[in-house]
Structures are given as structure tokens and as C-alpha cells.
Motif scaffolding. Structure first.
Motif, short mmCIF file in Angstrom:
data_model
loop_
_atom_site.label_atom_id
_atom_site.label_comp_id
_atom_site.label_asym_id
_atom_site.label_seq_id
_atom_site.Cartn_x
_atom_site.Cartn_y
_atom_site.Cartn_z
N ASP A 142 85.34 59.00 84.12
CA ASP A 142 84.21 58.07 84.78
C ASP A 142 83.81 56.46 84.15
OD1 ASP A 142 82.80 57.94 82.54
OD2 ASP A 142 81.71 60.42 83.02
N VAL A 143 83.42 56.31 85.19
CA VAL A 143 83.15 54.12 84.31
C VAL A 143 82.16 55.00 82.75
CG1 VAL A 143 80.65 54.98 85.48
CG2 VAL A 143 81.95 52.44 85.65
N HIS A 144 81.67 55.40 82.73
CA HIS A 144 80.23 55.83 81.79
C HIS A 144 81.89 55.72 80.15
CE1 HIS A 144 77.15 55.75 83.40
NE2 HIS A 144 77.34 56.68 84.35
N GLU A 145 82.71 56.59 80.64
CA GLU A 145 84.08 56.38 79.13
C GLU A 145 84.35 54.99 79.48
OE1 GLU A 145 85.23 61.25 79.59
OE2 GLU A 145 86.74 59.58 80.15
N GLU A 146 84.15 53.93 80.02
CA GLU A 146 85.14 52.62 80.28
C GLU A 146 84.19 51.62 79.26
OE1 GLU A 146 87.39 53.16 83.85
OE2 GLU A 146 85.78 51.50 84.09
N GLY A 147 82.85 51.78 78.77
CA GLY A 147 82.56 51.13 77.65
C GLY A 147 80.73 50.72 78.23
N LEU A 148 80.57 49.36 77.80
CA LEU A 148 79.08 48.79 78.14
C LEU A 148 79.05 48.66 79.40
CD1 LEU A 148 76.41 48.69 75.87
CD2 LEU A 148 77.06 46.50 75.53
N PRO B 213 82.54 42.10 67.66
CA PRO B 213 81.71 41.43 67.92
C PRO B 213 81.83 40.37 67.81
CG PRO B 213 81.78 42.52 66.08
CD PRO B 213 82.95 43.10 66.24
N ASP B 214 82.30 39.28 67.34
CA ASP B 214 81.43 38.00 66.77
C ASP B 214 82.80 37.19 67.68
OD1 ASP B 214 80.85 38.35 64.80
OD2 ASP B 214 82.56 37.63 63.34
N HIS B 215 83.63 38.06 68.75
CA HIS B 215 84.56 37.72 69.10
C HIS B 215 83.75 37.36 70.85
CE1 HIS B 215 87.65 37.09 67.31
NE2 HIS B 215 88.91 36.33 68.32
N VAL B 216 82.86 38.54 71.04
CA VAL B 216 81.68 38.62 72.65
C VAL B 216 80.67 37.88 72.65
CG1 VAL B 216 80.51 40.18 73.59
CG2 VAL B 216 83.18 40.47 72.67
N ALA B 217 80.29 37.88 70.59
CA ALA B 217 79.07 37.00 70.88
C ALA B 217 79.45 35.26 71.12
CB ALA B 217 78.26 36.91 69.70
N GLY B 218 80.60 35.08 70.23
CA GLY B 218 81.15 34.03 70.69
C GLY B 218 81.03 32.97 72.08
N ASP B 219 82.05 34.15 73.30
CA ASP B 219 81.94 34.26 74.22
C ASP B 219 80.61 34.02 74.97
OD1 ASP B 219 84.76 33.69 73.92
OD2 ASP B 219 85.51 35.45 74.72
N ASP C 3 72.29 42.93 70.22
CA ASP C 3 72.18 43.93 69.32
C ASP C 3 73.36 45.05 69.78
OD1 ASP C 3 72.16 44.81 66.04
OD2 ASP C 3 70.08 45.74 66.56
N ILE C 4 72.63 45.32 70.67
CA ILE C 4 73.35 46.06 71.83
C ILE C 4 74.70 45.63 71.72
CG2 ILE C 4 73.66 47.78 73.56
CD1 ILE C 4 70.26 47.36 73.48
N ILE C 5 74.75 44.90 72.35
CA ILE C 5 76.13 43.58 72.66
C ILE C 5 76.90 44.23 71.55
CG2 ILE C 5 77.37 42.15 73.11
CD1 ILE C 5 75.12 41.41 74.97
N ARG C 6 77.05 43.43 70.35
CA ARG C 6 77.46 43.70 68.51
C ARG C 6 77.74 44.66 68.43
NH1 ARG C 6 77.93 38.76 66.77
NH2 ARG C 6 78.60 40.28 64.77
N ARG C 7 76.80 45.54 68.81
CA ARG C 7 76.69 47.35 67.89
C ARG C 7 78.35 47.76 69.12
NH1 ARG C 7 74.51 48.96 63.44
NH2 ARG C 7 72.52 47.08 62.48
N HIS D 265 86.48 36.83 81.71
CA HIS D 265 86.80 38.85 80.77
C HIS D 265 86.80 38.55 79.14
CE1 HIS D 265 89.68 42.20 81.00
NE2 HIS D 265 89.34 41.71 78.95
N HIS D 266 85.90 39.31 79.08
CA HIS D 266 85.75 39.60 77.61
C HIS D 266 86.73 40.42 76.44
CE1 HIS D 266 81.86 37.80 76.53
NE2 HIS D 266 81.79 37.20 78.63
N THR D 267 87.02 39.71 75.60
CA THR D 267 88.46 40.43 74.32
C THR D 267 87.58 41.72 74.38
OG1 THR D 267 88.06 38.14 73.07
CG2 THR D 267 88.91 40.89 72.08
N ASP D 268 86.53 42.77 74.52
CA ASP D 268 86.64 44.33 74.94
C ASP D 268 84.91 44.35 74.69
OD1 ASP D 268 87.40 47.00 73.38
OD2 ASP D 268 85.51 46.18 72.02
N ILE D 269 85.20 45.34 75.37
CA ILE D 269 83.20 45.52 76.08
C ILE D 269 82.78 47.20 75.28
CG2 ILE D 269 84.29 46.57 77.76
CD1 ILE D 269 81.32 45.11 77.37
N GLY D 270 83.73 47.81 74.27
CA GLY D 270 83.91 48.97 73.60
C GLY D 270 84.31 50.06 74.66
N GLY D 271 84.33 51.39 74.85
CA GLY D 271 84.72 52.44 75.27
C GLY D 271 86.48 52.33 74.88
#
Length: 519
Positions: A142-148, A176-182, A167-171, A127-133
């Protein structure tokens, strides 16, 4: 290939495989950035053969992640045949319908090469810290409001990072640092597994793990079928009703059919509630993961959990039901319903093996995500943290208090959370007397209070369930108390993200578990 696998040799190699995947999990926990992985253990790691069959899982992890990861292996090998992969490739997805049911859970698969050939995979889901959305919560439509949404893709190709995908994930994420680190931790843990598996092959003289995989999976499947054949044949029914955020009532119905001739068990969720308009819907992978967990816990918990032991248990649910939702249903808080899946299954199994089941418990953990800015203007997003209620009592033992069942994650310590974000916990104690009465009482819930150390407003997602209907007792045992979610002393029942004032105080009282037997 060495195919001499007598019983003693097989047991030795099996122990080596368990040690290998467990070391993969420990490495992931040690180097992960987010507390939900490091402290709570919200993860799964496993070894797959080149056919995408899960051979062995680590001794740590959650049922929802582990058994969903098992299903994801098949999708990866279909999209990326092993013979088309190269050393240094790493695969990724968070597709809810192919893996663990919502965008926050990212699955990474690392192919293992020996002599230039792919001999298997090490997979992990965390489980990642954040996925946007929208964030952790049930408020999306709907699922498209929930993140990347990350499709099946290569995160690395021949050892080179997919720069565009990174780059898509980080933006698209808030941390972004936590997600890229995980993600880096998942990749590194997969490489640890690959190194250890090659070392095992060096010691044993194996060119690949096909014979070992066949022996382990074949024995696991037959042992599971034999356990099923010992049960009373027939179809048995169970039902569980509970409330979820926004005041919705959900019904889960399970018909469990024991086929002793085939050594198979079929779980059918026909009659369960339809898809919900909020993000509590469950994909079939996740439903099957928790249904299988209920069966395995009662049937023979000492058996290995792999493709072979999972195969004789078939899980069915009508498309469009809350436990087999269709695209584009929102799913971010799918655990709110998914973690209740074991209860109707256990009620059905109570008619077959009453000494092995437990009464209803609090069910889904209460998940919290907080977003805001600290007094220096720096944004923060909490890694999701979980708080549990009491488990149901067993026939000969009381329920456990403040225990995350059936998920198996731990609560992130308040000291860690207070160090990571501007939060102050005002209360953290057992909710005495909240467990149901009975010959064996249910476990107690807990009381958690907190406020923020910031002058600015903040946002709160709390996914609370069982605030109206407490867990049912079994065989005459009393019901556990329902939970309460209070803001400044007033009850709140929201599925949406809430805007909070700087001075607001939150108090959560999680449910108690049901009792077993008359007192």
C-alpha cells in the motif's frame, strides 16, 4: 495594469515568458545534486498565474511531470489563497493524488510578489534520489510502505525555513544531503524565475500578469478547439495489452470522442484493468498527463502547452481502475503503466489522423535503483536511472532506437553512474534486429550489462515491462521483440526488491518498437 496586448506585443511577451521558465529549468539542472535531474532532465518547471493556471512551461521536461504540475497548481491556490501568502513563502507537496503520482516527485511552488501582492507562482517538480520507504520498485502493498508523504505545506514562511519539516524529511530518507540539496535547488530556481518575471514587468510596465495570462490562455484554448473542430466527429476505440513485473497482464482501453461542435475531445478509459496489488497503479493526474501528451503530439504540437490548451481535452477513468486508483493503492512504479497510456489513445486517433501517429513502442522506461554498502562500509543509494527500448515506426519514418518515449527523459551516462557509485557496466549497445519489420521498421532496443564493485551483498529494484508481449505493429507492420531481464544468465520476472550477491551480474535487453505497414 497595462492591458495593451496587440499581436506583436503578445508574441514578444510570450517569448520572454518561455525564456524565463526555461532559465528556471536550466538553473535547476545546473545546481541539482542528483544525476536524474542534472543528466536525465527528469523535471518540470512552469509559470502559474495567481489563479493557479499554468501559463507557460519550459522547453525541457517530461509530460508526466509537466501536465501533473499543471494540475497541482489548482490544489496549491485552494489550500493557500494568494492573498494570504507573504514574500518569502515557499510551498511544497508530494501527495500522489494532488501532484505527480508518487512520493519521489516533490513539487515546490514559489509565489512571486510585486508591490506587496502575489502575482503568480513558479513551480517545479523533480524526481528525488530517495524518499524513504520501499524505494523505486513495485513491491509495496500500500502507499504507506512507499515512503514519506508530504502534505500541502509551507517549506519556507516569510523567508524562514520550516526547520521541523526539513528535519522530518532528512530523517526519513537514505540520502538526506542529496534530498535537501535538491530541495534547495528547487527553491533557488523558483527565486530565479521570480526575479526574471519582475524584471519583465519593469520593462513592460505591468503591475501583474493577469491580462497577459488571460490573453495567452484564451488564445491557446481557442486554437486547440479549432484544431479539434477540423477532425472527423465520432467515438473511436483503442486498446493496448502489455505485461508488467511479476507477470501481470494489463489492458488499457481508450474511447476517444471528438465533439466538433464544442471543440472538445473526451478520452474515457472505461474497461481498463482494475487496480493492481503491486505499486504500478496510476492516479488520474498522471493518466491525464500522458493522455493529453498523445493528443497534443498529434493534434497540433506547435501550440503552447498550458491551462488553455489542456482544458478542451477531458480525461475520464473509473475510480478503482489501474489508471484512476484509490487511496491507499501503492503507486511507486506508476510510470510502468502510465507511460503506456498514450498507446491506446494513439490507436484510437489512428482512425482519425493515420498520418500523425506511430506504432506501439517499448513503453515504460526500465528503471533501476541499487542500494548497498561500498567496500569502506559507506551506504549508497543510486538515483534512479532509466533505460529505454525502441519507439514505434511512423508512417513515413522508421522508429527511433533506444529512445525514451513517451517520457522524454535521457539515460544517465554510464560514466556518471560509475563515478557516483561502485558499479561497472559490462555492456551498453543497441539490440540489433529487435524492432518490428515493416515498410517502416520499428526502432531497436538496447543491451545493458552491469555488476557491482563491492564485496558485500546489495539490493536491486528493476521495473521491467514487456518481457512477454512485444509492441504491436501498425497497418500490417511486425511486432517488436519483447525484452529480457537476466541475472547470471537466467530470466527473472520480479516485482519485488531482490537481494543480490556481490558477484551477481545483470543483463537487460529492452524491447524493440513495432513496425508500420507491410514490408
Amino acid at each position: 495594469m497595462n492591458t495593451s496586448l496587440d499581436g506583436i506585443a503578445l508574441e514578444i511577451q510570450w517569448s520572454n515568458l518561455i525564456a524565463t521558465v526555461t532559465e528556471q529549468a536550466r538553473a535547476l539542472q545546473r545546481i541539482a545534486f542528483s544525476p536524474i535531474v542534472r543528466e536525465a532532465g527528469d523535471l518540470a518547471t512552469a509559470l502559474f498565474d495567481r489563479r493557479g493556471r499554468m501559463v507557460a512551461q519550459a522547453v525541457t521536461g517530461t509530460p508526466g511531470h509537466i501536465n501533473s504540475l499543471a494540475a497541482a497548481g489548482q490544489h496549491f491556490v485552494r489550500a493557500f489563497p494568494p492573498d494570504n501568502l507573504s514574500p518569502g513563502d515557499v510551498l511544497i507537496t508530494n501527495d500522489p493524488w494532488l501532484s505527480a503520482g508518487h512520493f519521489f516527485d516533490i513539487t515546490v511552488m514559489t509565489p512571486v510578489f510585486r508591490g506587496g501582492a502575489c502575482i503568480g507562482f513558479f513551480g517545479s517538480t523533480i524526481h528525488h534520489t530517495d524518499i524513504g520507504g520501499y524505494g523505486v520498485g513495485a513491491g509495496a502493498r500500500d502507499v504507506h510502505e512507499e515512503g514519506l508523504w508530504i502534505p500541502l505545506a509551507k517549506l519556507y514562511e516569510k523567508g524562514v525555513a520550516n526547520a521541523l519539516l526539513f528535519d522530518i524529511i532528512r530523517r526519513n530518507v537514505r540520502t538526506p544531503d542529496h534530498v535537501a540539496g535538491d530541495l534547495a535547488a528547487q527553491v533557488a530556481a523558483g527565486r530565479v524565475g521570480a526575479e526574471r518575471l519582475n524584471a519583465l514587468c519593469d520593462r513592460t510596465g505591468f503591475d501583474d500578469i493577469e491580462a497577459l495570462s488571460d490573453a495567452i490562455i484564451g488564445r491557446s484554448e481557442e486554437a486547440t478547439r479549432e484544431s479539434i473542430r477540423k477532425l472527423t466527429p465520432g467515438t473511436f476505440h483503442g486498446e493496448s495489452i502489455f505485461d508488467v513485473p511479476g507477470g501481470l497482464k494489463v489492458t488499457l482501453k481508450a474511447a476517444v470522442t471528438v465533439d466538433t461542435d464544442a471543440g472538445e475531445l473526451v478520452i474515457d478509459f472505461t474497461g481498463s484493468s482494475p487496480e493492481a496489488p503491486i505499486g504500478i497503479n496510476v492516479v488520474l493526474n498522471y493518466t491525464a498527463a500522458y493522455a493529453n501528451f498523445a493528443v497534443r503530439a498529434c493534434l497540433d504540437p506547435d501550440l503552447p502547452n498550458n491551462y488553455g490548451s489542456l482544458f478542451p481535452v477531458k480525461v475520464r477513468a473509473p475510480e478503482g481502475s489501474i489508471v484512476n486508483c484509490r487511496y491507499p493503492a501503492p503507486v511507486n512504479a506508476r510510470h510502468v503503466v502510465g507511460m503506456y497510456v498514450p498507446f491506446p489513445v494513439l490507436k484510437a486517433l489512428h482512425q482519425v489522423m493515420p498520418d500523425r501517429v506511430l506504432a506501439e513502442g517499448s513503453g515504460a522506461v526500465w528503471t533501476i535503483q541499487i542500494q548497498g554498502k561500498d567496500d569502506e562500509g559507506q551506504p549508497f543509494t543510486s538515483s534512479m536511472f532509466n533505460y529505454s527500448g525502441g519507439t514505434g515506426a511512423r508512417r513515413e519514418k522508421p522508429g527511433l532506437s533506444a529512445t525514451c518515449y513517451p517520457t522524454g527523459v535521457a539515460a544517465v551516462p554510464v560514466e556518471v553512474l560509475e563515478a557516483a557509485m561502485p558499479i561497472v557496466f559490462t555492456r551498453k549497445e543497441l539490440r540489433r534486429g529487435s524492432g518490428g519489420a515493416g515498410r517502416m521498421p520499428g526502432g531497436d532496443g538496447q543491451v545493458i550489462g552491469y555488476r557491482m564493485r563491492t564485496r558485500d551483498p546489495w539490493l536491486l529494484n528493476v521495473v521491467a515491462s514487456r518481457t512477454d508481449l512485444g509492441p504491436e505493429g501498425l497497418e500490417g507492420g511486425g511486432d517488436g521483440l519483447p525484452g529480457r531481464f537476466l541475472v547470471n544468465g537466467k530470466p527473472v520476472n520480479e516485482a519485488r526488491k531482490m537481494a543480490m550477491a556481490a558477484t551477481d551480474e545483470v543483463l537487460m535487453e529492452t524491447p524493440g518498437g513495432g513496425g508500420y505497414g507491410k514490408a
